[in-house]
Design a protein around this motif. Structure first.
Motif, mmCIF file in Angstrom:
data_model
loop_
_atom_site.group_PDB
_atom_site.id
_atom_site.type_symbol
_atom_site.label_atom_id
_atom_site.label_comp_id
_atom_site.label_asym_id
_atom_site.label_seq_id
_atom_site.Cartn_x
_atom_site.Cartn_y
_atom_site.Cartn_z
ATOM 1 N N UNK A 246 0.831 -1.214 0.000
ATOM 2 C CA UNK A 246 0.000 0.000 0.000
ATOM 3 C C UNK A 246 0.860 1.256 0.000
ATOM 4 N N UNK A 249 2.834 1.459 -3.517
ATOM 5 C CA UNK A 249 1.898 1.769 -4.609
ATOM 6 C C UNK A 249 1.311 3.152 -4.405
ATOM 7 N N UNK A 250 1.032 3.490 -3.143
ATOM 8 C CA UNK A 250 0.471 4.805 -2.843
ATOM 9 C C UNK A 250 1.435 5.910 -3.207
ATOM 10 N N UNK A 252 3.468 5.972 -5.594
ATOM 11 C CA UNK A 252 3.546 6.162 -7.049
ATOM 12 C C UNK A 252 2.629 7.286 -7.505
ATOM 13 N N UNK B 26 -7.129 7.346 -0.077
ATOM 14 C CA UNK B 26 -6.518 6.009 -0.048
ATOM 15 C C UNK B 26 -7.188 5.159 1.036
ATOM 16 N N UNK B 64 -7.520 4.007 -8.827
ATOM 17 C CA UNK B 64 -6.184 3.385 -8.928
ATOM 18 C C UNK B 64 -6.145 2.128 -8.057
ATOM 19 N N UNK B 67 -3.310 0.722 -5.408
ATOM 20 C CA UNK B 67 -3.162 1.359 -4.097
ATOM 21 C C UNK B 67 -4.509 1.539 -3.404
#
Lengths: 454, 104
Positions: A246, A249-250, A252, B26, B64, B67
């Motif tokens: 997480x 990828x976050x 990015x 997120x 996305x 994530x």
């Protein structure tokens, strides 16, 4: 077996000091390079335009000293990009001077120092404006016009891997870069060791902000990135941080319009098909990245131009009637300014905190708070005019004529009955790309030997 | 109805270059992320309405999956750090997202 391992101790060296413990852990992990970015366009156009740093020199020196001593101790190269927040020539010179001073202070054995500049002359850009390959706008901007170029004080070009690779090939132990793509600083080192472009650029992308790719949140901690046969791995060096699927990828998508593309001078990193795997509690592996070389190398330019001298005034309001009519109060102050200075030839800005001071027109909350703070900015060609302009606008808030106000002794409260000299106002005039035949053209490199014999 | 702030781990905004501000929402739990997507509570049209901006100002809107994140980017009306800009880093523009009601 890793092809290359790089540690990054700070995501914007100088902006806040690195954290020592995780940095030392990173150094003990025997990296092949120690590298960090030192710049950002987040800080606004003033430092580039006025050729200053927003970071205190003491913090820049502290981190450069820590990195130089560590890199000389374990005998691996140290690489810095975007010296001194903006990567202008004077910032590169400052970092080069700091490196020499630290080397002398500690009596370091001789090493090879390389550096490159990134400033671009307006003449060079002007030639392109009139050519068959115009200076194209980014983020929806029109191609650069001569008028906007004329309004620009200073331009830097964003280096890709090219000048870093040249200096590495020349055997440099320490590299100080002018303005650079964050990821190119690290990618250059990886390419120098023979990594695939896709892995090299992804490694740079994930390392550029140091521990921002780790969790829990905690900035300025060291992370270690590596490339092996299977792809890229990234590991947190702080004992309480982890690089997770997480968090990696976050990262990015951090500070970018979309999470899939990273553009650099010379190509595009494509992260659409990236695959993330947790391989130990603190390490995530990334595979599937691709790199598409550009058919024509276009280098990003950043330019800043002076708008005027600037003063700031502060006024506050507590009377609910005045708060309800704050627009009329500001209109009165503006009208007094127009009466004295005319309607043009200056800028006047009012940020009304407690109403919509942070978000302006995008603020969905329409009910103001019980008290307001108004920050007034006056911008004018001379400091004298900016001061008087700002003073007029601020003090006339005090005298605003509201028909039913009870408090007739003064319409606002002052924490200071004065206006404050601020940095001159600048604006980002250039956010464009320039086509080049030679990717090194805009980035002249230099080397010299620093340190003392035996 | 649940507030978005109770469902997402991170809700943030930040400059994406000098002309844009980007927003990240997120989630840590993929099932929650997918429920939020399915609810259509966060779409370009909803963002446009919440912030009172034309849809043309939304440069990107991305779901996305790697994530578990929803990401959108808007154009600024003037470049970051111009006189009068109240948020040079674009770091405090996310607050209205916190209170979005999500029917999950």
């Amino acid at each position: 077996m890793s092809l290359i391992r790089i540690i990054c101790p700070n995501g914007h060296l100088g902006f806040a000091p690195l954290k020592t413990d995780s940095f030392l852990r990173g150094v003990e992990a025997s990296p092949d390079f120690i590298a960090a970015d030192s710049g950002s366009d987040d800080i606004g156009p003033v430092p580039l335009g006025s050729d200053t740093s927003t970071s205190p020199e003491a913090w820049q020196r502290q981190d450069l000293e820590a990195m130089l001593l560590a890199s000389r101790r374990i005998g691996v190269p140290m690489i810095i990009g975007s010296a001194g927040d903006t990567g202008t020539n004077s910032r590169v010179d400052r970092y080069v001077a700091i490196i020499k001073e630290v080397a002398a202070k500690h009596g370091l054995a001789p090493f090879k120092l390389g550096y490159f500049y990134s400033e671009v002359s307006k003449d060079r850009v002007r030639r392109a404006i009139g050519s068959s390959e115009p200076v194209l706008g980014l983020d929806g901007r029109e191609p650069l016009s001569e008028k906007e170029l004329d309004a620009t004080d200073r331009i830097v070009a964003m280096a890709g891997v090219h000048p870093f690779r040249k200096l590495l090939e020349e055997g440099c132990d320490v590299i100080i870069g002018g303005r650079s793509s964050d990821c190119a600083i690290f990618a250059a080192a990886a390419l120098h060791r023979g990594a695939r472009e896709a892995d090299a650029y992804y490694l740079g992308k994930v390392l550029e902000c140091a521990s921002f790719c780790a969790e829990p949140y905690g900035a300025k901690e060291t992370v270690l990135g590596a490339i092996d046969d299977a792809g890229v791995t990234v590991t947190a060096m702080h004992p309480d941080q982890r690089c997770t699927i997480a968090s990696v990828a976050g990262h990015a998508m951090y500070e970018r319009s979309n999470p899939y593309d990273e553009f650099v001078a010379g190509g595009r990193l494509d992260m659409r098909d990236c695959h993330y795997t947790q391989i130990d509690p603190r390490t995530t592996r990334v595979t599937g990245q691709r790199f598409e070389p550009a058919k024509r190398v276009r280098v990003k330019l950043e330019g800043s131009g002076k708008v005027g001298e600037r003063y700031v005034g502060i006024a506050s309001v507590r009377d609910p009637y005045t708060i309800a009519h704050i627009d009329a109060v500001i209109a009165w102050a503006k009208a007094q300014v127009v009466e004295r200075f005319g309607a043009s030839g200056y800028e006047l800005h009012f940020n009304v905190f407690g109403k919509n001071g942070v978000m302006g027109d995008m603020e969905p909350v329409k009910t103001p708070a019980h008290e307001l703070c108004i920050v007034v900015q006056g911008v004018a060609p001379t400091a004298e005019m900016a001061e008087e302009l700002c003073m007029t606008a601020t003090r006339q808030l005090f005298y605003a004529r509201l028909p039913e106000v009870k408090g007739t002794a003064g319409g606002v409260a002052f924490v200071l009955d004065e206006v404050l000299k601020a940095s001159p106002a600048y604006r980002w005039t250039v956010n464009h790309t320039l086509a080049v035949d030679d990717p090194l053209e805009l980035f002249p490199t230099h080397t010299e030997t620093v340190g003392t014999e035996g | 109805m649940t507030k978005l702030s109770e469902l997402a781990k991170t809700i943030r905004s930040k400059n994406a270059g000098v002309d844009k501000i980007t927003f990240d929402i997120i989630f840590t739990d993929r099932a929650v992320y997918e429920k939020v997507l399915a609810s259509r509570a966060i779409t370009a049209a909803k963002i446009s309405s919440l912030y009172g901006i034309a849809q043309e100002r939304i440069a990107d809107f991305v779901e996305y999956d790697p994530a578990c994140a929803i990401k959108f980017t808007i154009y600024r009306t003037s470049p970051s750090g111009s006189a009068g800009d109240s948020d040079i880093f674009g770091a405090q523009q996310y607050a209205p997202l916190l209170d979005i009601d999500v029917p999950v």
